[in-house]
Design a protein around this motif. Sequence first.
Motif, PDB file in Angstrom:
ATOM      1  N   PRO A  44     -10.776 -25.846   4.750  1.00 57.66           N
ATOM      2  CA  PRO A  44     -10.686 -27.291   4.522  1.00 57.66           C
ATOM      3  C   PRO A  44      -9.444 -27.832   5.232  1.00 57.66           C
ATOM      4  CG  PRO A  44     -10.316 -26.075   2.461  1.00 57.66           C
ATOM      5  CD  PRO A  44     -10.656 -25.067   3.515  1.00 57.66           C
ATOM      6  N   ILE A  45      -9.605 -28.956   5.899  1.00 58.00           N
ATOM      7  CA  ILE A  45      -8.504 -29.524   6.693  1.00 58.00           C
ATOM      8  C   ILE A  45      -8.244 -30.970   6.293  1.00 58.00           C
ATOM      9  CG2 ILE A  45      -7.821 -30.271   9.029  1.00 58.00           C
ATOM     10  CD1 ILE A  45      -9.317 -27.843  10.111  1.00 58.00           C
ATOM     11  N   ILE A  46      -6.974 -31.309   6.194  1.00 57.43           N
ATOM     12  CA  ILE A  46      -6.575 -32.708   6.050  1.00 57.43           C
ATOM     13  C   ILE A  46      -5.730 -33.044   7.257  1.00 57.43           C
ATOM     14  CG2 ILE A  46      -5.328 -34.401   4.648  1.00 57.43           C
ATOM     15  CD1 ILE A  46      -6.032 -32.782   2.187  1.00 57.43           C
ATOM     16  N   TRP A  66     -14.156 -39.424  11.180  1.00 61.94           N
ATOM     17  CA  TRP A  66     -13.572 -38.242  10.556  1.00 61.94           C
ATOM     18  C   TRP A  66     -14.367 -37.815   9.332  1.00 61.94           C
ATOM     19  CZ3 TRP A  66      -9.567 -35.931  13.138  1.00 61.94           C
ATOM     20  CH2 TRP A  66      -8.973 -36.689  14.159  1.00 61.94           C
ATOM     21  N   ASN A  67     -14.868 -36.629   9.389  1.00 65.26           N
ATOM     22  CA  ASN A  67     -15.588 -36.066   8.239  1.00 65.26           C
ATOM     23  C   ASN A  67     -14.673 -35.225   7.365  1.00 65.26           C
ATOM     24  OD1 ASN A  67     -18.171 -37.058   8.211  1.00 65.26           O
ATOM     25  ND2 ASN A  67     -18.904 -35.612   9.760  1.00 65.26           N
ATOM     26  N   ILE A  68     -13.398 -35.372   7.584  1.00 64.77           N
ATOM     27  CA  ILE A  68     -12.395 -34.683   6.769  1.00 64.77           C
ATOM     28  C   ILE A  68     -11.431 -35.758   6.252  1.00 64.77           C
ATOM     29  CG2 ILE A  68     -12.487 -32.464   7.994  1.00 64.77           C
ATOM     30  CD1 ILE A  68     -10.017 -33.425   9.604  1.00 64.77           C
ATOM     31  N   PRO A  69     -10.679 -35.479   5.170  1.00 64.03           N
ATOM     32  CA  PRO A  69      -9.673 -36.458   4.753  1.00 64.03           C
ATOM     33  C   PRO A  69      -8.688 -36.692   5.888  1.00 64.03           C
ATOM     34  CG  PRO A  69      -9.979 -34.783   3.059  1.00 64.03           C
ATOM     35  CD  PRO A  69     -10.719 -34.305   4.278  1.00 64.03           C
ATOM     36  N   TRP A  70      -8.425 -37.954   6.173  1.00 66.52           N
ATOM     37  CA  TRP A  70      -7.657 -38.312   7.376  1.00 66.52           C
ATOM     38  C   TRP A  70      -6.757 -39.501   7.077  1.00 66.52           C
ATOM     39  CZ3 TRP A  70      -7.699 -42.929  10.153  1.00 66.52           C
ATOM     40  CH2 TRP A  70      -7.184 -42.906  11.462  1.00 66.52           C
ATOM     41  N   ILE A  85       1.853 -35.246   2.574  1.00 65.99           N
ATOM     42  CA  ILE A  85       0.539 -34.821   2.053  1.00 65.99           C
ATOM     43  C   ILE A  85       0.607 -33.349   1.653  1.00 65.99           C
ATOM     44  CG2 ILE A  85      -1.910 -34.521   2.627  1.00 65.99           C
ATOM     45  CD1 ILE A  85      -1.547 -36.900   4.645  1.00 65.99           C
ATOM     46  N   TYR A  89       0.274 -31.550  -2.074  1.00 67.41           N
ATOM     47  CA  TYR A  89      -0.655 -30.448  -2.323  1.00 67.41           C
ATOM     48  C   TYR A  89       0.072 -29.291  -2.999  1.00 67.41           C
ATOM     49  CZ  TYR A  89      -4.009 -26.692  -1.287  1.00 67.41           C
ATOM     50  OH  TYR A  89      -4.874 -25.631  -1.383  1.00 67.41           O
ATOM     51  N   LYS A 101      -7.175 -24.348  -2.667  1.00 62.25           N
ATOM     52  CA  LYS A 101      -8.352 -24.040  -1.842  1.00 62.25           C
ATOM     53  C   LYS A 101      -7.950 -23.671  -0.425  1.00 62.25           C
ATOM     54  CE  LYS A 101     -11.896 -26.505  -4.360  1.00 62.25           C
ATOM     55  NZ  LYS A 101     -12.691 -27.701  -4.469  1.00 62.25           N
ATOM     56  N   VAL A 103      -6.046 -25.144   1.708  1.00 57.89           N
ATOM     57  CA  VAL A 103      -6.199 -26.297   2.594  1.00 57.89           C
ATOM     58  C   VAL A 103      -5.212 -26.178   3.756  1.00 57.89           C
ATOM     59  CG1 VAL A 103      -6.066 -28.819   2.736  1.00 57.89           C
ATOM     60  CG2 VAL A 103      -6.909 -27.739   0.647  1.00 57.89           C
ATOM     61  N   PHE A 105      -3.278 -28.176   6.996  1.00 58.30           N
ATOM     62  CA  PHE A 105      -2.813 -29.524   7.318  1.00 58.30           C
ATOM     63  C   PHE A 105      -2.514 -29.642   8.814  1.00 58.30           C
ATOM     64  CE2 PHE A 105      -1.977 -28.555   2.954  1.00 58.30           C
ATOM     65  CZ  PHE A 105      -2.428 -29.692   2.292  1.00 58.30           C
TER      66      PHE A 105
ATOM     67  N   GLY B  68       2.404 -40.476   2.699  1.00 61.05           N
ATOM     68  CA  GLY B  68       1.452 -39.358   2.773  1.00 61.05           C
ATOM     69  C   GLY B  68       1.216 -38.750   1.400  1.00 61.05           C
ATOM     70  N   ALA B  72      -2.111 -38.737  -0.834  1.00 58.22           N
ATOM     71  CA  ALA B  72      -2.668 -37.432  -1.214  1.00 58.22           C
ATOM     72  C   ALA B  72      -3.101 -37.470  -2.674  1.00 58.22           C
ATOM     73  CB  ALA B  72      -1.654 -36.329  -0.979  1.00 58.22           C
ATOM     74  N   LEU B 201      -6.589 -35.623  -1.276  1.00 58.35           N
ATOM     75  CA  LEU B 201      -6.796 -34.227  -1.680  1.00 58.35           C
ATOM     76  C   LEU B 201      -8.150 -33.992  -2.354  1.00 58.35           C
ATOM     77  CD1 LEU B 201      -3.181 -33.320  -2.859  1.00 58.35           C
ATOM     78  CD2 LEU B 201      -4.391 -32.392  -0.896  1.00 58.35           C
ATOM     79  N   PRO B 206     -14.184 -36.970   1.371  1.00 57.05           N
ATOM     80  CA  PRO B 206     -13.150 -37.284   2.361  1.00 57.05           C
ATOM     81  C   PRO B 206     -12.982 -38.788   2.582  1.00 57.05           C
ATOM     82  CG  PRO B 206     -15.046 -36.199   3.381  1.00 57.05           C
ATOM     83  CD  PRO B 206     -15.270 -36.159   1.925  1.00 57.05           C
ATOM     84  N   LYS B 207     -11.733 -39.199   2.647  1.00 55.17           N
ATOM     85  CA  LYS B 207     -11.421 -40.615   2.862  1.00 55.17           C
ATOM     86  C   LYS B 207     -10.615 -40.760   4.145  1.00 55.17           C
ATOM     87  CE  LYS B 207     -12.953 -42.150  -1.164  1.00 55.17           C
ATOM     88  NZ  LYS B 207     -13.550 -40.884  -1.591  1.00 55.17           N
TER      89      LYS B 207
END
Lengths: 317, 392
Positions: A44-46, A66-70, A85, A89, A101, A103, A105, B68, B72, B201, B206-207
């Motif tokens: 999983p990538i942010i 973006w299909n990932i949190p961005w 961020i 986490y 998980k 993740v 970054f 950030g 998150a 998170l 996803p946002k």
Amino acid sequence: MTTKALKLKELAKGEDRFAHGHRMCAGCGAPIVVKQVLMATDYPIIAANATGCLEVSSCIQQFTAWNIPWMHSAFENAAATISGIEAMYRSLVKQNKLEDKNVKFIAFGGDGGTYDIGFQALSGAMERGHDMMYICYDNGAYMNTGIQRSSATPFGADTTTCPAGDVIPGKLQQRKDLTRIMAAHGIPYVAQASPANWMDLMKKVQKAFEIKGPKFMNVISPCNRGWRSRTDDAIMLSKLAFETCYWPLFEIENGVTRITAKPKEKRPLVDFLKPQGRFKHMFAPGNEWMLKQAQESVDAQWERLQKEAVFSGGEEK
Amino acid sequence: MGKIVAVTGNEACAYALKQINPDVCAAYPITPATDLMQRFSGYVSNGQVDTELVLVESEHSAMSACIGAAAAGGRVATATSSQGLALMWEMLYIAAGTRLPIVMPLVNRALSAPLNIHGDHSDGMGARDTGWIQIYSENAQEAYDNLIQSFRIAEHLEIRTPAMVCMDGFIVSHSIERVEYIDDADVKKFVGKFQAVHPLLDLEHPKSYGPLILTDLYHEYKRAQHEVMTKVSGVVLEVAAEFEKMTGRKYGLFESYRLEDAEIAIVVMSSAAGTTKDIIDQYRDKGVKVGLLKPRMFRPFPFTQIAEALKHVKAIAVLDRADSFGGYGPLFSEIAGAVMSMDTKPAMINKIFGLGGRDYLPDQAEQVIDELIKIAETGKVGAIKEYIGVRE
């Protein structure tokens, strides 16, 4: 299993984490770089993104590629934003408020947001040791604002703020060697990659993700608008950058430098310069010195890199 | 019941942060706010909080990391002063525009040049239009109380807007005062659990944060941000009422002191209000009907409520601890704006005082009241804007 096999057939079946429909220019190198990076792994990538071409074209209100949190917050602070961020986490995982998980970054920035205005935040984040990867897609100018020179602009290039004129023939300074500067931070992993050598790039991404701490990757990213090349030249030019040793592919892992791919035959730099309109004036009579100086600089850097690889123990004598 | 202590303003705010236990703090030291985060770092080092402390390389990165971290999805705080706030300026807009409930004690200090580390409101006033809620404190007790309330205000689900809690540099941040601390458990209960809204998170959903918005929608977004600000007063009062139940200490949008029957009034914020109240008492003893209005919430500015509180007054002196070169003091402009709606407008004067930590002395308050008495009698205003306490 997170380190997946890099087989085109398998990769093609994967989910697009950076989806089609973004508004990057046709033939731009940056979305190819982003796709390759995100495709390399299933973690999983942010991501955080500096203001620039990639950001303004990939997330315009009501649409996102973006299909990932961005997150984008400003131009000079992608590294600081992702630091926050990542810190949140760690905090929430430590407090058992969030499941770990694994993740990963990433921050993406162009050369402007990385070499120049974003350099302080990048240097700070690396020094603090956040578990993150910073990826610079280097197209060698402030392309988004109209092709002004940056400190990544190569010697001789014609840009809108260093136009090749009668007295000043383009950019007179050499480009900043950011990859080496980042290595001087003593971080565990620094690499230089190219979308033309996709397997090399993706392997580097995979390797970087297995290393805890700050990582930096500098990826060449052709821009046909700024380089004044043909629309479909991005991969060809990335390849020429590699073959002329203008953009060597290497990694520095815990101080050990390894050249990850060497061209079978080192081509003259003019092969890389000629297809690009931004270097056209260098081929005009009277400017032979520019071609010579550009070639000498590339040769010197290539020599130094090879020596460094031997000296650091990354390559046999 | 809490305990009574003798602490500085910075110490009290650091203690409030300890009791609140934010998930992330990102900070860069700057006088006179340095001591606040230094003390908090001690709590982190000794494991008294769960906070992840990010010690960044600049205030710009401090606010960027806070942004950030807040996106998150967790509780976030930082602190700064002066040049530090100025360096954050770009990011202050982004924190507010992104609706991230970051809380920041601002230890008010002058802005360069010339370089000056002492207290005035230039920094806070410079951030006036960034979209942050601004609450000013008279003393360490108010700074402590306001800081605790600010988390509730900023994180309120209808607001989700960052808030800064201001106190005067050195005068409050470094002076030892009597402060009544609230019990840890009560603070914890009062502030409550952080509720994340669209956290980055949340990997399953996803946002994308921070899109480009062109001419088609930007205007609407800014209008929406203004709409949010119109809800702040109600929340501030609601939180204050609950806080009063817990502590017995009463807070409003502003404080009125002997204002109900006043004919003349001084409007002044923060620590100078204390000195002014003493002088008002002296003049009241002499039969002068003078009162004070001390704005607490400067952003959003409670125009209508302040106009209502000042409607019966003949003459007002607004004391600004910041200047707007080529304009009136920023607080004066707000009060003049509030007075606009009145049928009978009072006479108004603006005094710039106490810049760069210059002492605000009782005789300055006397001087202002004497001038107000004359204006109320004659209806004549001399210079509208003047500096007081200047060495000639």
